[in-house]
Design a protein around this motif. Structure first.
Motif, PDB file in Angstrom:
ATOM      1  N   TRP B 257      42.056  34.607  48.024  1.00  0.00           N
ATOM      2  CA  TRP B 257      42.554  34.521  46.410  1.00  0.00           C
ATOM      3  C   TRP B 257      41.205  34.298  45.346  1.00  0.00           C
ATOM      4  O   TRP B 257      41.068  34.948  44.642  1.00  0.00           O
ATOM      5  N   GLU B 258      40.382  33.335  45.861  1.00  0.00           N
ATOM      6  CA  GLU B 258      39.330  32.921  45.120  1.00  0.00           C
ATOM      7  C   GLU B 258      38.154  33.982  45.369  1.00  0.00           C
ATOM      8  O   GLU B 258      37.572  34.318  44.471  1.00  0.00           O
ATOM      9  N   ARG B 263      35.830  38.924  41.811  1.00  0.00           N
ATOM     10  CA  ARG B 263      35.731  40.380  41.120  1.00  0.00           C
ATOM     11  C   ARG B 263      36.483  40.597  40.307  1.00  0.00           C
ATOM     12  O   ARG B 263      36.305  41.572  39.459  1.00  0.00           O
ATOM     13  N   CYS B 264      37.743  40.216  40.156  1.00  0.00           N
ATOM     14  CA  CYS B 264      38.639  40.452  39.085  1.00  0.00           C
ATOM     15  C   CYS B 264      38.336  40.097  37.852  1.00  0.00           C
ATOM     16  O   CYS B 264      37.904  39.123  37.525  1.00  0.00           O
ATOM     17  N   ARG B 322      46.171  33.717  39.093  1.00  0.00           N
ATOM     18  CA  ARG B 322      46.985  34.905  38.296  1.00  0.00           C
ATOM     19  C   ARG B 322      46.853  36.028  39.378  1.00  0.00           C
ATOM     20  O   ARG B 322      47.817  36.799  39.281  1.00  0.00           O
ATOM     21  N   TYR B 323      45.921  36.261  40.132  1.00  0.00           N
ATOM     22  CA  TYR B 323      45.839  37.635  40.907  1.00  0.00           C
ATOM     23  C   TYR B 323      46.896  37.181  42.029  1.00  0.00           C
ATOM     24  O   TYR B 323      47.693  38.056  42.632  1.00  0.00           O
ATOM     25  N   ARG B 324      47.145  35.934  42.546  1.00  0.00           N
ATOM     26  CA  ARG B 324      47.975  35.738  43.517  1.00  0.00           C
ATOM     27  C   ARG B 324      49.438  35.648  43.127  1.00  0.00           C
ATOM     28  O   ARG B 324      50.326  36.350  43.619  1.00  0.00           O
ATOM     29  N   PRO B 354      39.027  48.564  37.257  1.00  0.00           N
ATOM     30  CA  PRO B 354      37.442  48.737  36.927  1.00  0.00           C
ATOM     31  C   PRO B 354      36.449  48.135  37.958  1.00  0.00           C
ATOM     32  O   PRO B 354      35.762  48.708  38.030  1.00  0.00           O
ATOM     33  N   ALA B 355      37.094  47.318  38.532  1.00  0.00           N
ATOM     34  CA  ALA B 355      36.328  46.557  39.685  1.00  0.00           C
ATOM     35  C   ALA B 355      36.580  47.321  41.079  1.00  0.00           C
ATOM     36  O   ALA B 355      35.771  46.778  42.101  1.00  0.00           O
TER      37      ALA B 355
END
Lengths: 159, 379, 281
Positions: B257-258, B263-264, B322-324, B354-355
């Protein structure tokens, strides 16, 4: 003095101690009472006692010139008060004020320290019990430090 | 009025145009593919003649290029950045107006009765996505009136997939490349834009009856079936879903996640492009006198910091959390909430990141767990 | 006053009037709301919340703090912390306010009958528990010992003082209040609410506990209750998350697989135990 032994033996703090250990502790114990408004001890004084509260209420206070006395915590029936007798330089860090008529069993710290130095098993048993009391106080202090009910609670240092 | 179930029918290019015109004539606001801003989007189609032909796309993680085909196919692409939620669950919606009246105020609903929609060119993954949103917005104790007003009447013309895109993985998610239900009509585009048409409702049969069509020949039907079967093997991405939910839910503390958060950009593109993401916020506004107010509902994203704000601060302060939240919601907790995954395998989040973050790759990595250093060396 | 949509529309605020404003502490207040003339009130269960709308300012979820036995007056107690609650604090008797609700799960009042009941409240967390207290007090004979352990920041921050005193006197409610800091004027406890748990009499094997306060306080409270022997399935907590809709549409209140608005806000602790241990879930 013999009358204190059953009281001490019954207290949850002493649970699991052998009769001869109870007897040894009782040898350092005495009854005491404090009228409302009197101090059990003051910050800076030599710490040569700890207390088992039988009945009453004690406020642990800090004093600051601007705020006056501020109550950090109150101690009630059955609670244990004081561990400064265990830790050099054996001086009280706070004031302890009886806010109502309070009866305690006072245990002579110097007497106990001497016994613990020669009887490490007794020393270990007592330290285990004080570690428990200290851990509870530390937990409580940390929770108070978070100031959870404040308008802006203290946040940790994460990003 | 009910119609007997129809066998497969066939339409040609003119028939398709006539179908659009029949929908327009029936009072539908027809929405279908259009070329805009270098991409295939869904937009209003005024007549059958407007439908673009001969376009395709090249899609990969963080990459989308519109291209020309060497034929005149109508549906020679997978899915673009728009999804149907733009129309069924609009990005900006006026919920109500309120105005001060004496000491009180009056509330007046603003959404009214929107024009019936006809969705033309709905891919099987997007049909599944609509079904996912149906459960969220209509399936609970309350129904969202705005969604219900648009969805209940919507006429759906699906298009089965024969040429999946570079980020497609509907076969893994069990949502495509072929839809068996959830449409009024379903088209499979064959050579020279001869369409095999499956009829999914009496309403579909009735509409089809208004345009020139013929029974589909057995070999046409077989060829259409073979084309969608073959599409299954042409997916640009795959995702192993067995055990995935459990693995993700057990991996809340995964270091991955980190890593992905590094990249996010927290830009929320994935949630905007995702056809099932349903989150919204509200915005209350007033005029300068404070006497007239409006409430707008707007799309929101779990990637924004404010999304989880409660008194004292945001619950999800780190991009990794937040990605998690987003990924585990799609692929794991959605199961607990609605009995199915929230991902339909359309690939939009991969293409439009975009990434170039690839959900299938991240899910795999998180589920697999950290590779022990020793094992990594051996490989 | 008009209300065009049906009362079942979960999205449209219903018009209410402020009937009474009661200042509770320096930063908290209670609003008593009544439906507009001609509009019906609705029943609610202890633990549920409403979305309260201040014209043009916005809408926030606020737990109902009033008596479920008196649904015609809708009582909310809140703290002025954001734009909406500050706007709410400026409302006066006769002003209008919009109400959507009631939403969410209730406290297990019926299931607790026959048992001891331990309420543990922290700060403003007493407000969502008060409807449960009303109901238990209304059927006091159906419960064993009823204990309220309540932690506040300072003595000045204690909510519902008079009522707690009355319940203590007339309904055999055992109330223990503790504050984080105090001066000499305060004769009560100083310390954290968890400190009280091992020291009050209740039968841990026949106790239903209802806990509401900051999440950290609730986690420590549950640990102490568990240490005392209370079964975790008998411990209920009320959680707080961002909410925009209250009915599961907006997605904001999600906590792992739970929607706090419709699966909660009151949860059996067991159902959220693992979630509460995940950071930033």
């Amino acid at each position: 003095m013999q009358t204190l032994e059953p009281l001490i033996a019954e207290h949850p703090f002493m649970k699991g101690l052998r009769p001869e250990q109870i007897a040894m502790i009782t040898g350092c114990a005495s009854n005491a009472r404090f009228e409302a408004g009197t101090y059990l001890f003051r910050e800076g004084q030599e710490a040569d006692q700890f207390y088992i509260l039988r009945k009453g209420r004690i406020a642990i206070e800090a004093f600051s010139p601007a705020q006056g006395p501020v109550t950090i915590q109150t101690i009630d029936d059955g609670d244990i008060l004081g561990w400064s007798w265990l830790v050099p330089p054996y001086r009280w860090r706070f004031d302890a004020l009886a806010t109502e008529l309070t009866r305690v069993i006072a245990l002579d710290g110097r007497c106990l320290r001497t016994k613990c130095e020669t009887d490490h098993e007794l020393g270990y048993e007592l330290l285990k019990r004080f570690a428990d009391v200290m851990a509870e106080r530390l937990d409580a202090t940390r929770m108070q430090l978070l100031d959870l009910f404040a308008e802006k609670p203290v946040r940790g240092g994460r990003r | 009025m009910s119609h007997a179930p129809h066998g497969p029918r066939a339409l040609d290019a003119e028939g398709l145009a006539a179908l659009v015109d029949a929908l327009v004539a029936a009072g539908y606001r027809v929405l279908g593919p259009a070329v805009k801003g270098g991409a295939i989007v869904y937009d209003e189609v005024a007549s059958g003649k407007e439908l673009p032909r001969g376009f395709t796309e090249d899609q990969d993680a963080g990459r989308y290029r519109l291209g020309r085909r060497d034929d005149e196919a109508f549906f020679g692409f997978a899915v673009g950045p728009t999804s149907w939620k733009r129309f069924l669950h609009p990005p900006d919606l006026l919920r109500f107006r309120a105005s001060r009246e004496g000491h009180g105020f009056a509330v007046e609903p603003a959404d009214g009765a929107p024009t019936s929609l006809a969705l033309l060119g709905v891919r099987p993954c997007d049909l599944a996505a609509i079904a996912r949103q149906d459960r969220v917005l209509l399936g609970g104790p309350y129904a969202d009136p705005a969604y219900a007003a648009r969805r209940t009447e919507a006429f759906v013309v699906a298009v089965q997939c024969t040429e999946p895109g570079g980020t497609c993985f509907c076969a893994s998610m069990g949502t495509g490349p072929r839809a068996e239900s959830g449409f009024d009509l379903a088209l499979t585009e064959g050579p020279a834009s001869a369409f095999v048409v499956e009829v999914g409702s009496s309403r579909g049969a009735e509409l089809l009856g208004r345009v020139p069509n013929r029974p589909a020949a057995a070999d046409e039907v077989a060829a259409a079936r073979a084309a969608t079967d073959a599409a299954r093997g042409k997916m640009g991405r795959t995702l192993e879903t067995a055990g995935l939910k459990e693995a993700l839910q057990a991996a809340a503390e995964s270091p991955r996640w980190e890593a992905v958060a590094g990249r996010c950009l927290s830009c929320a593109n994935c949630t905007l492009a995702c056809p099932t993401c349903f989150c919204t916020t509200v915005e209350d506004t007033t005029d300068v006198t404070g006497g007239r107010a409006e409430r707008w509902r707007r799309w929101d994203s779990c990637f924004s910091l404010d999304f989880s704000y409660i008194h004292g601060g945001s619950v999800r302060r780190t991009p990794s959390s937040r990605y998690r939240q987003w990924l585990t919601h799609k692929l794991a907790s959605w199961h607990d909430q609605f009995g199915e995954p929230g991902c339909v395998g359309c690939g939009r989040c991969i293409t439009w990141c975009p990434a170039g973050i690839d959900l299938t790759e991240e899910a795999r990595a998180v589920a697999r767990g950290p590779v022990p250093a020793k094992a990594a060396r051996k490989e | 006053m008009t209300l065009a949509a049906g009362a079942n529309d979960p999205i449209l605020p219903r018009p209410y009037r402020v009937h009474r404003v009661q200042k509770e502490t320096s930063d908290t207040f209670t609003l008593e709301l009544r439906p507009e003339a001609g509009q019906a009130s609705f029943p609610f269960a202890a633990g549920q919340f409403n979305m309260l709308y201040v014209l043009g300012v916005g809408e926030v979820p606020i737990s109902i703090s009033g008596d479920p036995g008196l649904p015609q007056s809708l009582v909310h107690t809140t703290r002025s912390v954001g734009a909406v609650t500050k706007g709410m604090g400026r409302l006066q008797r006769g002003d209008a306010i919009g109400v959507r609700g009631p939403f969410g799960t209730p406290w297990p009042i019926e299931a607790a009958a026959g048992n001891d009941v331990v309420f543990v409240a922290g700060g403003i967390g007493l407000a969502p528990l008060r409807p449960a207290l009303y109901q238990v007090m209304a059927r006091r004979e159906a419960y064993g010992r009823v204990v309220l352990l309540y932690g506040a920041r300072t003595p000045e921050d204690i909510l519902f003082r008079r009522q707690l005193k009355e319940w203590r006197a007339d309904f055999d409610l055992e109330v223990h209040v503790t504050v984080d800091r105090a001066t000499r004027d305060w004769r009560g406890n100083v310390g954290v609410v968890t400190h009280l748990i091992p020291r009050v009499p209740f039968d841990p094997y026949h106790t239903v506990a209802m806990v509401c306060g900051p999440e950290v306080m609730m986690r420590y409270t549950v640990m102490e209750l568990e240490r005392r022997g209370v079964q975790l399935e008998d411990v209920h907590v009320s959680l707080e998350r961002n909410m925009k809709c209250g009915v599961g549409f907006c997605g904001h209140c999600q906590m792992g697989p739970k929607f706090v608005c419709k699966d909660g806000p009151v949860f059996p602790f067991e159902k959220v135990r693992d979630l509460l241990n995940v950071r930033e879930v």
